[in-house]
Design a protein around this motif. Sequence first.
Motif, PDB file in Angstrom:
ATOM      1  N   THR A  87       0.827  -1.200   0.000  1.00  0.00           N
ATOM      2  CA  THR A  87       0.000   0.000   0.000  1.00  0.00           C
ATOM      3  C   THR A  87       0.864   1.253   0.000  1.00  0.00           C
ATOM      4  OG1 THR A  87      -1.717  -1.186   1.225  1.00  0.00           O
ATOM      5  CG2 THR A  87      -1.861   1.204   1.188  1.00  0.00           C
ATOM      6  N   PHE A 103      -6.551   0.699  -7.136  1.00  0.00           N
ATOM      7  CA  PHE A 103      -7.465  -0.268  -6.521  1.00  0.00           C
ATOM      8  C   PHE A 103      -6.755  -0.985  -5.385  1.00  0.00           C
ATOM      9  CE2 PHE A 103      -9.628   0.358 -10.494  1.00  0.00           C
ATOM     10  CZ  PHE A 103     -10.975   0.184 -10.180  1.00  0.00           C
ATOM     11  N   HIS A 104      -7.471  -1.130  -4.257  1.00  0.00           N
ATOM     12  CA  HIS A 104      -6.947  -1.855  -3.096  1.00  0.00           C
ATOM     13  C   HIS A 104      -7.744  -3.142  -2.917  1.00  0.00           C
ATOM     14  CE1 HIS A 104      -4.524   1.613  -2.004  1.00  0.00           C
ATOM     15  NE2 HIS A 104      -5.605   2.377  -2.083  1.00  0.00           N
ATOM     16  N   GLN A 105      -7.073  -4.271  -2.959  1.00  0.00           N
ATOM     17  CA  GLN A 105      -7.755  -5.561  -2.873  1.00  0.00           C
ATOM     18  C   GLN A 105      -8.503  -5.749  -1.567  1.00  0.00           C
ATOM     19  OE1 GLN A 105      -5.209  -9.021  -2.714  1.00  0.00           O
ATOM     20  NE2 GLN A 105      -6.677 -10.315  -3.800  1.00  0.00           N
ATOM     21  N   ASP A 106      -8.004  -5.160  -0.488  1.00  0.00           N
ATOM     22  CA  ASP A 106      -8.657  -5.394   0.813  1.00  0.00           C
ATOM     23  C   ASP A 106     -10.024  -4.714   0.924  1.00  0.00           C
ATOM     24  OD1 ASP A 106      -7.911  -2.757   1.159  1.00  0.00           O
ATOM     25  OD2 ASP A 106      -6.494  -3.143   2.795  1.00  0.00           O
ATOM     26  N   LYS A 107     -10.424  -3.968  -0.093  1.00  0.00           N
ATOM     27  CA  LYS A 107     -11.781  -3.413  -0.125  1.00  0.00           C
ATOM     28  C   LYS A 107     -12.812  -4.476  -0.527  1.00  0.00           C
ATOM     29  CE  LYS A 107     -10.496   0.957   0.479  1.00  0.00           C
ATOM     30  NZ  LYS A 107     -10.848   1.721   1.697  1.00  0.00           N
ATOM     31  N   TYR A 108     -12.344  -5.666  -0.922  1.00  0.00           N
ATOM     32  CA  TYR A 108     -13.234  -6.672  -1.486  1.00  0.00           C
ATOM     33  C   TYR A 108     -13.402  -7.912  -0.610  1.00  0.00           C
ATOM     34  CZ  TYR A 108     -12.980  -3.759  -5.581  1.00  0.00           C
ATOM     35  OH  TYR A 108     -13.070  -2.682  -6.440  1.00  0.00           O
ATOM     36  N   MET A 139     -14.044  -7.233  -7.923  1.00  0.00           N
ATOM     37  CA  MET A 139     -12.829  -6.439  -8.109  1.00  0.00           C
ATOM     38  C   MET A 139     -12.450  -6.386  -9.573  1.00  0.00           C
ATOM     39  SD  MET A 139      -9.061  -6.790  -6.351  1.00  0.00           S
ATOM     40  CE  MET A 139      -7.919  -5.415  -6.466  1.00  0.00           C
ATOM     41  N   ASP A 142     -14.815  -4.152 -11.484  1.00  0.00           N
ATOM     42  CA  ASP A 142     -14.563  -2.740 -11.211  1.00  0.00           C
ATOM     43  C   ASP A 142     -13.327  -2.252 -11.967  1.00  0.00           C
ATOM     44  OD1 ASP A 142     -16.757  -2.670  -9.567  1.00  0.00           O
ATOM     45  OD2 ASP A 142     -15.620  -2.636  -7.688  1.00  0.00           O
ATOM     46  N   SER A 153     -12.428   3.341  -9.263  1.00  0.00           N
ATOM     47  CA  SER A 153     -11.218   3.210  -8.464  1.00  0.00           C
ATOM     48  C   SER A 153     -11.440   3.723  -7.049  1.00  0.00           C
ATOM     49  CB  SER A 153     -10.070   3.983  -9.116  1.00  0.00           C
ATOM     50  OG  SER A 153     -10.356   5.376  -9.146  1.00  0.00           O
ATOM     51  N   HIS A 154     -10.558   3.328  -6.134  1.00  0.00           N
ATOM     52  CA  HIS A 154     -10.637   3.747  -4.737  1.00  0.00           C
ATOM     53  C   HIS A 154      -9.909   5.065  -4.496  1.00  0.00           C
ATOM     54  CE1 HIS A 154     -10.891  -0.818  -4.427  1.00  0.00           C
ATOM     55  NE2 HIS A 154     -12.106  -0.342  -4.312  1.00  0.00           N
ATOM     56  N   GLY A 177      -2.606  -5.611  -3.614  1.00  0.00           N
ATOM     57  CA  GLY A 177      -3.234  -6.506  -2.650  1.00  0.00           C
ATOM     58  C   GLY A 177      -2.414  -7.766  -2.474  1.00  0.00           C
TER      59      GLY A 177
END
Length: 269
Positions: A87, A103-108, A139, A142, A153-154, A177
């Motif tokens: 990150t 994009f952050h994988q931990d959002k999923y 993911m 998106d 995107s985040h 991620g």
Amino acid sequence: MAQFNKDEWIVIGEFSSLYSYCFTDLYVTSLVADPQWFLGAVLCRGSHVVHSLPRLPVSVISGNMAQFNKDEWIVIGISGVTCGGKTTLANKLKESLVPVYVFHQDKYFYPDDSPNHIKCVGLEHNNYDILSALDMEKMMQDVLDTLNGKDKSHASNVVKSKGKKEIKGKKFLIVEGFTALNYKPILDICNLRYYFILEYAACASRRALRLYSPPDVAGYFDGCVWPAHLRYRAEIEKDRRVILLDGTRPDVFETVMNDVTALGAVSVE
């Protein structure tokens, strides 16, 4: 239907009841209306390691992932060990490149009470360190939507300013991620691929300083986190497209920026 060389193929039934497969050669076709069923065939060229991944939708693994204008994008994948610096690197790149979408994988992660979760052996705790703990279908969709002009995107940085790097006519998309690159649809769309590594002691000491929700329980790191990382790392190390980054080195950002510059990035005037 049975007239084929059975010595060359492995046929898999209800994929939704299995969690996570990593194949070298995967050919998919829908057999019935229900997309949770498919014929997955692997052309055998030696042994294949099989362990935890999520159910992949037929639409994604059969080619929809490639439906975007590759000439307009540089996709950077950052993956690897927990607490390795993924990150931090992604955020530094967001501040240094333009235009860029992150994009952050931990959002999923699935909700804690999701039936998709698998309990750790011997622990009353979900295993959050395997791909099946995440909604990778969402993911990927998106990411694809963003690559096709619908930003999901985040985080992003689209304002040009002096000192940032750009590639004329292109945009950057960063996916980060812990197992992002172990998900083949994401791995395959990347132009640059990086995987962080740490030794056990360094990783354990960093992890102990982190507060997770839900928090790690006793035995979780040794029983789930580290063994899963070693399996996923072994998969990654077979792919020569992926560059390993030592998470203890202070120059990982410069390493990646040098690679971006080699692709044609120049400073914004």
